[in-house]
Scaffold this motif. Structure first.
Motif, PDB file in Angstrom:
ATOM      1  N   TYR A   1      -8.128  -7.832  -2.801  1.00 27.61           N
ATOM      2  CA  TYR A   1      -6.957  -7.086  -3.261  1.00 27.61           C
ATOM      3  C   TYR A   1      -6.259  -7.881  -4.354  1.00 27.61           C
ATOM      4  CZ  TYR A   1      -7.166  -4.534   1.253  1.00 27.61           C
ATOM      5  OH  TYR A   1      -7.541  -3.792   2.332  1.00 27.61           O
TER       6      TYR A   1
ATOM      7  N   LEU B   1       4.094   1.089   2.204  1.00 26.62           N
ATOM      8  CA  LEU B   1       3.939   0.046   3.222  1.00 26.62           C
ATOM      9  C   LEU B   1       3.840  -1.345   2.588  1.00 26.62           C
ATOM     10  CD1 LEU B   1       2.132   0.335   6.460  1.00 26.62           C
ATOM     11  CD2 LEU B   1       1.438  -1.589   5.046  1.00 26.62           C
TER      12      LEU B   1
ATOM     13  N   ALA C   1       2.636  -4.733   3.220  1.00 24.04           N
ATOM     14  CA  ALA C   1       1.780  -5.472   4.162  1.00 24.04           C
ATOM     15  C   ALA C   1       2.034  -6.971   4.089  1.00 24.04           C
ATOM     16  CB  ALA C   1       0.309  -5.162   3.879  1.00 24.04           C
TER      17      ALA C   1
ATOM     18  N   PRO D   1       1.199 -10.835  15.252  1.00 16.80           N
ATOM     19  CA  PRO D   1       0.722  -9.634  15.956  1.00 16.80           C
ATOM     20  C   PRO D   1      -0.203  -8.762  15.104  1.00 16.80           C
ATOM     21  CG  PRO D   1       3.109  -9.538  15.543  1.00 16.80           C
ATOM     22  CD  PRO D   1       2.639 -10.868  15.066  1.00 16.80           C
ATOM     23  N   ASN D   2      -0.879  -7.821  15.741  1.00 15.12           N
ATOM     24  CA  ASN D   2      -1.727  -6.871  15.008  1.00 15.12           C
ATOM     25  C   ASN D   2      -0.890  -6.179  13.937  1.00 15.12           C
ATOM     26  OD1 ASN D   2      -4.044  -7.294  16.605  1.00 15.12           O
ATOM     27  ND2 ASN D   2      -3.237  -5.916  18.167  1.00 15.12           N
ATOM     28  N   GLY D   3      -1.477  -6.074  12.746  1.00 19.39           N
ATOM     29  CA  GLY D   3      -0.777  -5.392  11.664  1.00 19.39           C
ATOM     30  C   GLY D   3       0.240  -6.259  10.939  1.00 19.39           C
ATOM     31  N   ALA D   4       0.284  -7.567  11.262  1.00 11.92           N
ATOM     32  CA  ALA D   4       1.280  -8.464  10.649  1.00 11.92           C
ATOM     33  C   ALA D   4       1.000  -8.731   9.181  1.00 11.92           C
ATOM     34  CB  ALA D   4       1.332  -9.784  11.408  1.00 11.92           C
ATOM     35  N   GLY D   5      -0.264  -8.523   8.757  1.00  8.59           N
ATOM     36  CA  GLY D   5      -0.598  -8.738   7.344  1.00  8.59           C
ATOM     37  C   GLY D   5      -1.502  -9.935   7.091  1.00  8.59           C
ATOM     38  N   LYS D   6      -2.121 -10.454   8.147  1.00  5.17           N
ATOM     39  CA  LYS D   6      -2.956 -11.668   8.014  1.00  5.17           C
ATOM     40  C   LYS D   6      -4.212 -11.389   7.179  1.00  5.17           C
ATOM     41  CE  LYS D   6      -3.418 -11.898  12.502  1.00  5.17           C
ATOM     42  NZ  LYS D   6      -2.672 -10.706  12.954  1.00  5.17           N
ATOM     43  N   THR D   7      -4.939 -10.323   7.555  1.00  4.97           N
ATOM     44  CA  THR D   7      -6.175 -10.013   6.822  1.00  4.97           C
ATOM     45  C   THR D   7      -5.853  -9.620   5.383  1.00  4.97           C
ATOM     46  OG1 THR D   7      -7.262  -9.362   8.852  1.00  4.97           O
ATOM     47  CG2 THR D   7      -8.223  -8.518   6.828  1.00  4.97           C
ATOM     48  N   THR D   8      -4.750  -8.900   5.200  1.00  4.42           N
ATOM     49  CA  THR D   8      -4.352  -8.517   3.837  1.00  4.42           C
ATOM     50  C   THR D   8      -4.136  -9.760   2.978  1.00  4.42           C
ATOM     51  OG1 THR D   8      -3.310  -6.510   4.684  1.00  4.42           O
ATOM     52  CG2 THR D   8      -2.616  -7.244   2.496  1.00  4.42           C
TER      53      THR D   8
ATOM     54  N   GLN E   1     -14.156 -10.423   9.798  1.00  5.66           N
ATOM     55  CA  GLN E   1     -14.016 -10.169  11.238  1.00  5.66           C
ATOM     56  C   GLN E   1     -15.277  -9.538  11.803  1.00  5.66           C
ATOM     57  OE1 GLN E   1     -10.593  -7.737  12.563  1.00  5.66           O
ATOM     58  NE2 GLN E   1      -9.349  -9.149  11.366  1.00  5.66           N
TER      59      GLN E   1
ATOM     60  N   GLU F   1     -10.914 -14.612  12.354  1.00  3.20           N
ATOM     61  CA  GLU F   1     -11.178 -14.343  13.778  1.00  3.20           C
ATOM     62  C   GLU F   1     -12.589 -14.717  14.219  1.00  3.20           C
ATOM     63  OE1 GLU F   1      -9.555 -11.087  15.749  1.00  3.20           O
ATOM     64  OE2 GLU F   1      -8.040 -10.673  14.246  1.00  3.20           O
TER      65      GLU F   1
ATOM     66  N   HIS G   1      -6.481 -14.966  16.901  1.00  4.22           N
ATOM     67  CA  HIS G   1      -5.619 -14.559  18.022  1.00  4.22           C
ATOM     68  C   HIS G   1      -5.864 -15.445  19.242  1.00  4.22           C
ATOM     69  CE1 HIS G   1      -3.742 -10.931  16.447  1.00  4.22           C
ATOM     70  NE2 HIS G   1      -4.908 -10.529  15.982  1.00  4.22           N
TER      71      HIS G   1
ATOM     72  N   PHE H   1       0.892  -1.162   0.000  1.00  3.72           N
ATOM     73  CA  PHE H   1       0.000   0.000   0.000  1.00  3.72           C
ATOM     74  C   PHE H   1       0.927   1.209   0.000  1.00  3.72           C
ATOM     75  CE2 PHE H   1      -2.355  -3.267   2.439  1.00  3.72           C
ATOM     76  CZ  PHE H   1      -3.457  -3.402   1.607  1.00  3.72           C
TER      77      PHE H   1
HETATM   78  N1  ATP Z   1      -6.468  -0.909   2.483  1.00  5.73           N
HETATM   79  C1  ATP Z   1      -5.335  -0.576   3.117  1.00  5.73           C
HETATM   80  N2  ATP Z   1      -4.694   0.579   2.836  1.00  5.73           N
HETATM   81  C2  ATP Z   1      -3.548   0.909   3.472  1.00  5.73           C
HETATM   82  N3  ATP Z   1      -2.951   0.144   4.403  1.00  5.73           N
HETATM   83  C3  ATP Z   1      -3.549  -1.014   4.736  1.00  5.73           C
HETATM   84  C4  ATP Z   1      -4.769  -1.441   4.115  1.00  5.73           C
HETATM   85  N4  ATP Z   1      -5.117  -2.647   4.645  1.00  5.73           N
HETATM   86  C5  ATP Z   1      -4.174  -2.941   5.554  1.00  5.73           C
HETATM   87  N5  ATP Z   1      -3.234  -1.971   5.608  1.00  5.73           N
HETATM   88  C6  ATP Z   1      -2.023  -1.965   6.454  1.00  5.73           C
HETATM   89  O1  ATP Z   1      -1.345  -3.179   6.211  1.00  5.73           O
HETATM   90  C7  ATP Z   1      -0.758  -3.686   7.414  1.00  5.73           C
HETATM   91  C8  ATP Z   1      -1.288  -5.093   7.655  1.00  5.73           C
HETATM   92  O2  ATP Z   1      -2.654  -5.008   8.076  1.00  5.73           O
HETATM   93  P1  ATP Z   1      -3.575  -6.274   8.278  1.00  5.73           P
HETATM   94  O3  ATP Z   1      -4.950  -5.787   8.589  1.00  5.73           O
HETATM   95  O4  ATP Z   1      -3.419  -7.206   7.135  1.00  5.73           O
HETATM   96  O5  ATP Z   1      -2.925  -6.949   9.571  1.00  5.73           O
HETATM   97  P2  ATP Z   1      -3.497  -8.123  10.490  1.00  5.73           P
HETATM   98  O6  ATP Z   1      -2.359  -9.055  10.729  1.00  5.73           O
HETATM   99  O7  ATP Z   1      -4.712  -8.699   9.887  1.00  5.73           O
HETATM  100  O8  ATP Z   1      -3.853  -7.353  11.836  1.00  5.73           O
HETATM  101  P3  ATP Z   1      -4.987  -7.658  12.966  1.00  5.73           P
HETATM  102  O9  ATP Z   1      -4.513  -8.865  13.726  1.00  5.73           O
HETATM  103  O10 ATP Z   1      -4.970  -6.419  13.809  1.00  5.73           O
HETATM  104  O11 ATP Z   1      -6.294  -7.876  12.248  1.00  5.73           O
HETATM  105  C9  ATP Z   1      -1.121  -2.698   8.511  1.00  5.73           C
HETATM  106  O12 ATP Z   1      -0.040  -1.822   8.678  1.00  5.73           O
HETATM  107  C10 ATP Z   1      -2.331  -1.974   7.949  1.00  5.73           C
HETATM  108  O13 ATP Z   1      -2.427  -0.674   8.471  1.00  5.73           O
END
Ligand code: ATP
Length: 252
Positions: A53, A16, A18, A37-44, A85, A162, A194, A13
């Motif tokens: 995406y 960044l 992800a 951890p939060n923000g690790a990129g799992k949902t992405t 989620q 989740e 988690h 992104f």
């Molecule tokens: N659409 C988007 N635009 C910009 N940045 C994004 C977007 N989606 C996710 N991110 C960024 O990508 C990184 C990974 O986010 P993601 O939601 O995949 O993490 P996660 O592991 O699922 O976290 P969580 O456990 O909190 O759900 C984060 O820094 C997030 O801010």
């Protein structure tokens, strides 16, 4: 047989990163946990696999076909289906009708769709709640409804995001039971979670992401001993507890 093959997937992104060259496979019939951890990129990563995406680079092969960048509805039709989620049932409709919508999405005949919905209600332990408006369900019921709706579309791969967050320990146990039942019915699953007490006992393999990078991929009993995973995510407290409770076996 490999059902899903994630090959060097990168999702950026802007600046960044992800997901950073993530690769792993999901074998048919198995359960793969995706943690970190939060923000690790799992949902992405879920969003890349399910088509929300388009990965910046890399390839995603599902059931022998390259699905990289296909639209979500096309990927869902091929049998890779995800939950979200944030659960969004059609609140005023009954639990049964919500599941029925999922069954019709697959283009079933009326009779077939009703039978399928009833089967999914049973698999997800929703029989006693099926007449209630979906909006009235407790959170555990809503999460199981989300699973039932996805299941009704007859997926080969079910991606659960989740589904145990915010549940009581009794509800977590109920969800674990449901997931085991789904696996027995032949469904392959990828689970972002988690709640370690929920995922560790049922996963055949755990993939760990940290800062977009895959830092480990192994059986749960080995993951809990992995120094990098303990430092990045699990913490020594969980790891010690796990070992104290079960030695090498999973919690639960
Ligand atoms: N659409 C988007 N635009 C910009 N940045 C994004 C977007 N989606 C996710 N991110 C960024 O990508 C990184 C990974 O986010 P993601 O939601 O995949 O993490 P996660 O592991 O699922 O976290 P969580 O456990 O909190 O759900 C984060 O820094 C997030 O801010």
């Amino acid at each position: 047989m490999t059902l899903l093959d994630v090959q060097n997937v990168t999702m950026k992104f802007g600046e960044l990163v992800a997901n950073d060259r993530v690769s792993f496979t999901v074998e048919a019939g198995s359960i793969v946990g995706l943690i970190g951890p939060n923000g690790a990129g799992k949902t992405t990563l879920f969003n890349c696999i399910s088509g929300l995406y388009k990965p910046t680079s890399g390839r995603i092969v599902f059931d022998g076909e390259d699905i990289t960048g296909l639209k979500p509805y096309r990927i869902a039709r091929k049998g890779a289906v995800r939950t979200f989620q944030v659960v969004r049932p059609l609140k005023d409709m009954s639990v049964f009708d919500n599941v029925l919508v999922g069954a019709f999405l697959r283009g079933s005949e009326k009779r077939e769709a009703f039978d399928r919905a009833a089967e999914c209600i049973r698999l997800c332990s929703l029989e006693s709640l099926q007449e209630k408006p979906a909006g009235d369900l407790p959170i555990g019921g809503k999460k199981r409804l989300e699973m039932a709706r996805a299941l009704a579309t007859r997926p080969k791969l079910l991606m659960l995001d989740e589904v145990m967050a915010g549940l009581t320990s009794t509800e977590v146990k109920a969800s674990v039971e449901v997931i085991r039942r789904l696996q027995q019915s032949g469904i392959t699953m990828m689970i972002v979670e988690h709640v370690m007490e929920g995922i560790m006992p049922i996963a055949d393999k755990i993939v760990v992401l940290d800062g977009g990078v895959k830092i480990a991929e192994d059986a749960p009993k080995n993951i809990v001993h992995d120094a990098r995973v303990i430092e990045a995510y699990l913490g020594s407290k969980y790891s010690k507890r796990y070992r104290a409770l079960r030695g090498d076996g999973p919690l639960g």
